[in-house]
Scaffold this motif. Structure first.
Motif, PDB file in Angstrom:
ATOM      1  N   SER A 217      -2.725   1.339   5.992  1.00 16.23           N
ATOM      2  CA  SER A 217      -2.772  -0.701   6.151  1.00 16.23           C
ATOM      3  C   SER A 217      -3.137  -1.221   4.988  1.00 16.23           C
ATOM      4  O   SER A 217      -2.595  -2.319   4.918  1.00 16.23           O
ATOM      5  N   PHE A 218      -3.386  -0.645   3.909  1.00 15.73           N
ATOM      6  CA  PHE A 218      -3.305  -1.391   2.702  1.00 15.73           C
ATOM      7  C   PHE A 218      -2.133  -1.650   2.139  1.00 15.73           C
ATOM      8  O   PHE A 218      -1.492  -2.666   1.750  1.00 15.73           O
TER       9      PHE A 218
ATOM     10  N   ARG B  82     -12.654  -3.331   8.990  1.00 17.07           N
ATOM     11  CA  ARG B  82     -12.437  -4.377   7.820  1.00 17.07           C
ATOM     12  C   ARG B  82     -13.275  -5.459   8.018  1.00 17.07           C
ATOM     13  O   ARG B  82     -13.215  -6.252   9.123  1.00 17.07           O
TER      14      ARG B  82
ATOM     15  N   ARG C 267     -13.661  -8.372   2.427  1.00 18.00           N
ATOM     16  CA  ARG C 267     -12.911  -7.334   1.608  1.00 18.00           C
ATOM     17  C   ARG C 267     -13.432  -6.064   1.509  1.00 18.00           C
ATOM     18  O   ARG C 267     -12.725  -5.130   0.768  1.00 18.00           O
TER      19      ARG C 267
ATOM     20  N   THR D   4      -8.277  -2.245  -6.012  1.00 13.62           N
ATOM     21  CA  THR D   4      -8.817  -1.644  -5.084  1.00 13.62           C
ATOM     22  C   THR D   4      -9.761  -0.378  -5.605  1.00 13.62           C
ATOM     23  O   THR D   4      -9.379   0.329  -6.189  1.00 13.62           O
TER      24      THR D   4
ATOM     25  N   ARG E 128     -10.467  -5.476  -3.518  1.00 10.69           N
ATOM     26  CA  ARG E 128     -10.672  -4.686  -2.253  1.00 10.69           C
ATOM     27  C   ARG E 128     -11.361  -3.508  -2.460  1.00 10.69           C
ATOM     28  O   ARG E 128     -11.277  -2.802  -3.461  1.00 10.69           O
TER      29      ARG E 128
ATOM     30  N   SER F  66      -3.205  -6.400  11.249  1.00 15.76           N
ATOM     31  CA  SER F  66      -3.418  -5.269  10.223  1.00 15.76           C
ATOM     32  C   SER F  66      -2.150  -4.842   9.742  1.00 15.76           C
ATOM     33  O   SER F  66      -2.184  -4.301   8.581  1.00 15.76           O
TER      34      SER F  66
ATOM     35  N   SER G 107       0.465  -6.574   9.290  1.00 13.90           N
ATOM     36  CA  SER G 107       1.506  -7.506   8.574  1.00 13.90           C
ATOM     37  C   SER G 107       0.553  -8.162   7.137  1.00 13.90           C
ATOM     38  O   SER G 107       1.039  -8.708   6.338  1.00 13.90           O
TER      39      SER G 107
ATOM     40  N   GLU H 164      -0.462  -4.227   4.201  1.00 10.03           N
ATOM     41  CA  GLU H 164      -0.934  -5.622   3.427  1.00 10.03           C
ATOM     42  C   GLU H 164      -0.254  -5.898   2.104  1.00 10.03           C
ATOM     43  O   GLU H 164       0.052  -7.154   1.940  1.00 10.03           O
ATOM     44  N   ASP H 165      -0.044  -4.986   1.311  1.00 11.22           N
ATOM     45  CA  ASP H 165       0.310  -5.297   0.199  1.00 11.22           C
ATOM     46  C   ASP H 165       1.734  -5.490   0.148  1.00 11.22           C
ATOM     47  O   ASP H 165       2.467  -6.437  -0.764  1.00 11.22           O
TER      48      ASP H 165
END
Length: 319
Positions: free
Chosen positions: A169-170, A150, A153, A70, A101, A317, A319, A173-174
């Motif tokens: 949110s990252f 978003r 990417r 990222t 990202r 966002s 999940s 996501e991760d």
């Protein structure tokens, strides 16, 4: 997970710390693999951040060739100069090419735009600088409303603390929403404002009204969304005529009492829709809407989508 934060002279320290501290805490509460964060600057030089604190870099932007998951470019008063620096912009473009990202915080969007990374994309930045970004880069669709956007990417966020929301949110996501919630609890912060939430929230868009009557009515509305908040009831509570109350609201808030009530109810409903599993009928009742249909109409007017779409977007966002 290797994360690079790009800084420069006169970067905003809060932009930096919202990203780096959130990722560091994620490791503390169980992120596996944890985030390895490094700060890169032009020449690897220490930078002076607002409000005058010196920050050492981990390395030089020009020489870094390690893998990147990222890439985040922060904002700040120095962002205009950074966006005009062809070397800095070229290396941001180079690093972004292989990153999974890419993101910006606040006016860091200027650097991404200068690198051509926002061409043909929707993006946001701090509301105060959105018009400038749109004029300078007509190829970018600048939306000044959301706290983050978003687009594929590429992610862009609004002013300063919105970086925390974007970084959470990252993490979600991760590593999943449960770990993101643990990070938020450790940071003693709200998890998590949906990216679609307006930057100019009802509660921060303007200073507290100077007029005592308007202030009392605004406070009453905020605490009694499910009560009778019609013009007659509000005027009676304020002890003034409906016409006079309307004049006061226009003078001090730029909107009518009815417009203020609708906005307050819609924002409260958006929060409940995004952060709870309450049925929409209960959300409508709790926030003072007569039916789910009036709630739906208010959402479409305010956010361009229905409450159900808003909930699904937030779930994605998270999940």
């Amino acid at each position: 997970m290797d994360t690079v934060v790009v800084g420069y002279e006169d970067a905003e320290l809060l932009d930096l710390s919202c990203v780096t501290s959130t990722l560091s805490v994620a490791g503390d509460v169980g992120a596996d693999p944890p985030y390895a964060v490094r700060l890169l600057t032009p020449g690897g030089r220490a930078i002076t951040c607002r409000p005058g604190l010196r920050l050492e870099a981990h390395g030089a932007l020009e020489h870094d060739t390690a893998p990147i998951d990222t890439l985040v470019v922060v904002g700040g008063l120095g962002s205009e100069a950074a966006a005009r620096d062809p070397v800095l912009v070229a290396h941001v473009r180079r690093l972004a090419r292989d990153a999974r990202r890419v993101a910006s915080v606040c006016t860091g969007a200027r650097v991404l735009a200068a690198a051509g990374l926002l061409d043909g994309r929707r993006a946001t930045t701090h509301w105060r600088f959105a018009a400038d970004l749109a004029r300078a880069h007509p190829e970018v669709t600048v939306d000044p409303a959301p706290i983050f956007v978003r687009d594929g990417r590429i992610a862009t966020s609004a002013g300063v603390t919105s970086a925390l929301d974007l970084t959470l949110s990252f993490v979600a996501e991760d590593h999943g929403p449960a770990l993101a919630r643990r990070v938020a609890r450790s940071l003693v912060t709200y998890l998590q404002r949906p990216g679609t939430q307006a930057q100019m929230s009802l509660h921060v868009a303007a200073p507290v009204p100077a007029d005592d009557v308007v202030r009392r009515v605004v406070d009453h509305v905020a605490g009694h969304l499910d009560a009778d908040l019609g013009a007659t009831a509000l005027a009676a509570r304020a002890g003034v005529s409906e016409r006079h109350l309307a004049r006061l609201f226009r003078a001090h808030l730029g909107r009518t009492p009815a417009e203020h009530v609708r906005r307050a109810r819609t924002e409260a409903a958006a929060h409940l829709v995004a952060t709870t599993d309450l049925p929409l009928a209960r959300v409508a009742a709790r926030c003072g809407f007569r039916s789910t249909e009036t709630l739906r109409t208010a959402f479409i007017d305010a956010y361009g989508r229905t409450p159900s779409e808003h909930r699904r977007a937030f779930a994605v966002s998270a999940s």
